[in-house]
Write a protein that holds these residues in place. Structure first.
Motif, PDB file in Angstrom:
ATOM      1  N   ARG A   1      41.722  44.400  42.786  1.00  9.45           N
ATOM      2  CA  ARG A   1      40.763  43.398  42.324  1.00  9.45           C
ATOM      3  C   ARG A   1      41.369  42.003  42.414  1.00  9.45           C
ATOM      4  N   ARG A   2      40.537  41.007  42.676  1.00 10.26           N
ATOM      5  CA  ARG A   2      40.967  39.606  42.696  1.00 10.26           C
ATOM      6  C   ARG A   2      41.346  39.174  41.279  1.00 10.26           C
ATOM      7  N   ALA A   3      41.965  38.014  41.154  1.00 10.40           N
ATOM      8  CA  ALA A   3      42.327  37.484  39.832  1.00 10.40           C
ATOM      9  C   ALA A   3      41.061  37.309  38.998  1.00 10.40           C
ATOM     10  N   PRO A   4      41.181  37.532  37.687  1.00  3.35           N
ATOM     11  CA  PRO A   4      39.995  37.466  36.834  1.00  3.35           C
ATOM     12  C   PRO A   4      39.588  36.041  36.480  1.00  3.35           C
ATOM     13  N   ARG A   5      38.306  35.844  36.274  1.00  2.00           N
ATOM     14  CA  ARG A   5      37.862  34.624  35.589  1.00  2.00           C
ATOM     15  C   ARG A   5      38.322  34.735  34.146  1.00  2.00           C
ATOM     16  N   LEU A   6      38.469  33.601  33.492  1.00  7.69           N
ATOM     17  CA  LEU A   6      38.862  33.605  32.083  1.00  7.69           C
ATOM     18  C   LEU A   6      37.871  34.437  31.267  1.00  7.69           C
ATOM     19  N   ASP A   7      38.416  35.408  30.533  1.00  6.27           N
ATOM     20  CA  ASP A   7      37.612  36.235  29.616  1.00  6.27           C
ATOM     21  C   ASP A   7      36.599  37.118  30.342  1.00  6.27           C
ATOM     22  N   GLU A   8      36.780  37.319  31.635  1.00  7.27           N
ATOM     23  CA  GLU A   8      35.786  38.050  32.433  1.00  7.27           C
ATOM     24  C   GLU A   8      35.569  39.484  31.940  1.00  7.27           C
TER      25      GLU A   8
ATOM     26  N   GLU B   1      33.310  30.592  47.993  1.00  7.78           N
ATOM     27  CA  GLU B   1      33.207  31.605  49.048  1.00  7.78           C
ATOM     28  C   GLU B   1      34.544  31.797  49.764  1.00  7.78           C
ATOM     29  N   THR B   2      35.502  30.930  49.463  1.00 15.42           N
ATOM     30  CA  THR B   2      36.750  30.908  50.220  1.00 15.42           C
ATOM     31  C   THR B   2      37.498  32.239  50.176  1.00 15.42           C
ATOM     32  N   GLU B   3      38.033  32.621  51.323  1.00 14.96           N
ATOM     33  CA  GLU B   3      38.911  33.789  51.363  1.00 14.96           C
ATOM     34  C   GLU B   3      40.352  33.316  51.523  1.00 14.96           C
ATOM     35  N   LEU B   4      41.245  33.966  50.797  1.00 14.15           N
ATOM     36  CA  LEU B   4      42.659  33.580  50.846  1.00 14.15           C
ATOM     37  C   LEU B   4      43.447  34.701  51.485  1.00 14.15           C
ATOM     38  N   ARG B   5      44.349  34.332  52.371  1.00 13.84           N
ATOM     39  CA  ARG B   5      45.229  35.320  52.988  1.00 13.84           C
ATOM     40  C   ARG B   5      46.623  35.116  52.403  1.00 13.84           C
ATOM     41  N   LEU B   6      47.118  36.102  51.707  1.00 15.22           N
ATOM     42  CA  LEU B   6      48.351  35.932  50.938  1.00 15.22           C
ATOM     43  C   LEU B   6      49.262  37.151  51.079  1.00 15.22           C
ATOM     44  N   PRO B   7      50.575  36.940  50.892  1.00 14.54           N
ATOM     45  CA  PRO B   7      51.492  38.077  50.944  1.00 14.54           C
ATOM     46  C   PRO B   7      51.198  39.019  49.782  1.00 14.54           C
ATOM     47  N   ALA B   8      51.145  40.311  50.055  1.00 13.52           N
ATOM     48  CA  ALA B   8      50.609  41.221  49.041  1.00 13.52           C
ATOM     49  C   ALA B   8      51.490  42.420  48.754  1.00 13.52           C
TER      50      ALA B   8
ATOM     51  N   LYS C   1      41.991  23.771  43.796  1.00 14.94           N
ATOM     52  CA  LYS C   1      40.762  23.594  44.571  1.00 14.94           C
ATOM     53  C   LYS C   1      39.806  22.849  43.638  1.00 14.94           C
ATOM     54  N   THR C   2      39.755  21.533  43.791  1.00 13.68           N
ATOM     55  CA  THR C   2      39.104  20.713  42.769  1.00 13.68           C
ATOM     56  C   THR C   2      37.580  20.845  42.775  1.00 13.68           C
ATOM     57  N   ASP C   3      36.997  21.459  43.819  1.00 12.85           N
ATOM     58  CA  ASP C   3      35.548  21.648  43.785  1.00 12.85           C
ATOM     59  C   ASP C   3      35.156  22.968  43.110  1.00 12.85           C
ATOM     60  N   ALA C   4      36.141  23.722  42.649  1.00 11.47           N
ATOM     61  CA  ALA C   4      35.836  24.950  41.893  1.00 11.47           C
ATOM     62  C   ALA C   4      35.695  24.585  40.409  1.00 11.47           C
ATOM     63  N   PRO C   5      34.989  25.408  39.617  1.00 11.62           N
ATOM     64  CA  PRO C   5      34.897  25.109  38.185  1.00 11.62           C
ATOM     65  C   PRO C   5      36.277  25.199  37.510  1.00 11.62           C
TER      66      PRO C   5
END
Lengths: 402, 402
Positions: free
Chosen positions: B376-383, B355-362, B62-66
């Motif tokens: 919890r969602r995936a962490p930001r680096l060093d979060e 803000e995007t929500e992802l629907r994924l197999p879980a 997602k190239t518009d994300a940091p």
């Protein structure tokens, strides 16, 4: 990194002391149970009398062997197990089953949802018999949901799970993968989920029911595609018909196919060195967009470079230069592969009814201190009835039912 | 069979209390660690500073994300984990790593064989720091053997392991499967092997080294083919070009493809009923050898039968009659699949930077009493640097290195 030297002498596999009842049939359930057996769990296979479980009729068959021992695949899926034949739909044999369940940790089954309930031995009943039991059900569409009772096969599950839609090339119908990989994938899942639930049961003293749906195991593999769809509004399809020959398209050599890719540990220019062809130093080849403009030309040059060589020889020469490439290996190549040989990935096992020896892959993970071992070949139907009954129930119990 | 009602209230997942350090990169290792996290292990991801692990750069992006949060695949492979950035090649950060290792049960890594040794923190050193640690290495060709240091990718591993040779059709080059299934398969293997070794470590108080080779995981799937070769002298190849349309060849409908097979729970004649076409009662269709003699005719009739219908509608009508068939589902079909919906196979997770929500197999396996959860969602680096260091090491240790 090398396997550590430790002071402890290895005496057993990781699951030594864990007892597993394998009531399952076919591929996925038996494979899950065998993985536990490979790690030294005591796996007792409970099979229907007379013909045994359906896996005993899976091709390839050795038709000159006696009937319940003809399936070669059965040999692979059931080593490290003992066999006892019980008609578990019958209340008399259910008494024996109950005694086995009371002395077991994990039970794996793959009946159609509702079957055990109909026989009066559903999950609730089994958990009454042994509250610490882990019961793992591995079925096509899982225990619940609208498709739970539908017929399915490896092929229809590959279709339904999205795997088929993205396999093959865009100018052709979707393609099924070779073999029954849906079942092996579900078997791996069944093995890890059983052990996780067992870990919890050891801690909490409560068993539970593990519900593995083969359909879901496969659908989970489609994550990348689902992500594209959900996130970017685009869907990954089958491969383009014409693409960069350095994107992995298999290229025919004098003997065998070899697949080349860029992005290994060496720059693209190393291909010039590998083939002694300075053309690969020119921008029309080194630049991916330039290569894509002249796919037939690139492909022709690559084919020319390997036409007089063997795929394996090209692979070894390239891999030593840290290029990224692979030989399209078939079964005979694998059985002769020096790397698998060096890692002792195969084991030889005897067929129970003939003199034939089978060489088969025998280890998915190497544990340094508690290694896997092929301790016994697959059982003949009911081969261990007396041994199992005496060992688990004592010398006099149930001996009348032989 | 239904999920049992038990008296115990569910409070945690199966691996509650188990701590996992995830030093791995890419797909296979992170997937293995995430499976443990899904079952409630405390998974701490140790990543290189600045850019994080290489999985943070895996497409789709997602190239518009940091920058370190652009990869969507990373989101899927790393939920239920916390992140701390450490340069583990550096002796100062190795002090922190050691403190984490002393407080952990399982460590998963996927560096090139020899890398950790070169940094002075090989398996022997780690086992000195924590003798009960399970160290799981997941690498392309394993830790030992002549190919251990060769470059590899999902594609070259599929070639080398025999999967490619039997996929596709005989008139074409061998075909690669869609997606990176070699990595997911190795991830499953890494998860179960880690837990088996953990079970042994709990019992014996000795940790060990688990060596998973992606190449071997795949080669093990080729069992059927290897059996043919070893046992019968024949090799299974790719599929015939022309085959019985009731052997699973996808057939185009008005909307989507459907694959038909015989051998379900209903006789072949049921197809006559499904399509309201009495031809399917005639011997030229009911008999497999007769069908194979007239493949184009059978295929044309079948195509005619479904031309005005949708694949999903044909599937549901057939499945209710216990016929064996499947829709070739794509990503959008899966996300709308009423069966997966009913079984709650998907979860929605938020992207950390948009803000995007992802629907994924879980969920790959449903445990009745200790269910998996997306906590919890995936962490930001060093979060979670401060949180992890304070929680594991106390308030004052190593705080200077932020």
């Amino acid at each position: 990194m090398n396997t550590p030297v430790t002071s402890k002498q290895q005496v057993h596999g990781a699951l030594n002391g864990v007892r597993v009842l394998d009531l399952s049939q076919g591929i996925a359930g038996p494979f899950a149970a065998r993985l536990l057996g490979d790690h030294d769990a005591d796996v007792i296979k409970v099979e229907p009398p007379h013909r045994g479980e359906s896996g005993r009729r899976l091709a390839p068959l050795k038709t000159d062997a006696p009937e319940p021992e003809q399936s070669l695949l059965f040999q692979y899926l059931n080593w490290n197990k003992r066999s006892i034949a019980l008609d578990i739909s019958n209340t008399l044999d259910q008494r024996t089953l109950r005694a086995l369940i009371e002395r077991s940790d994990i039970l794996i089954e793959s009946f159609r949802p509702g079957t055990l309930d109909a026989w009066g031995i559903g999950v609730d009943v089994m958990l009454e018999w042994n509250p610490r039991l882990v019961i793992t059900s591995i079925t096509n569409y899982g225990q619940t949901g609208p498709y739970a009772h539908y017929e399915a096969s490896d092929l229809t599950l590959q279709a339904m799970s999205g795997i088929m839609a993205i396999s093959g090339q865009v100018d052709r119908e979707p393609l099924k993968h070779g073999l029954s990989q849906s079942y092996y994938c579900a078997g791996l899942t069944g093995a890890y989920a059983s052990i996780m639930a067992y870990t919890a049961a050891q801690q909490d003293q409560f068993g539970e029911h593990v519900d593995v749906s083969i359909h879901e195991c496969l659908a989970s593999e489609l994550v990348l595609n689902e992500s594209y769809y959900a996130f970017l509004g685009a869907v990954q399809g089958r491969r383009a018909i014409v693409q960069d020959p350095f994107a992995g398209e298999p290229i025919a050599t004098r003997k065998g196919f070899v697949a080349f890719q860029t992005g290994g540990g060496a720059p693209f220019e190393t291909f010039a060195e590998l083939f002694d062809r300075p053309e690969f130093l020119e921008k029309r080849f080194t630049s991916p967009p330039e290569r894509e403009k002249r796919v037939p030309e690139v492909r022709a040059l690559l084919e020319e470079c390997v036409a007089d060589r063997e795929a394996k020889e090209v692979f070894l020469a390239g891999a030593k230069k840290r290029l990224l490439l692979g030989v399209v290996q078939g079964a005979s190549d694998l059985l002769q592969c020096e790397h698998l040989e060096d890692r002792k990935a195969f084991a030889t096992v005897s067929h129970p009814a003939t003199e034939t020896e089978l060489r088969l892959p025998a280890e998915l993970a190497k544990l340094s201190l508690t290694p896997t071992a092929l301790r016994r070949r697959a059982p003949r139907l009911d081969e261990h009835r007396d041994e199992v009954l005496v060992e688990l129930l004592g010398p006099s119990d149930n001996k009348e039912r032989v």
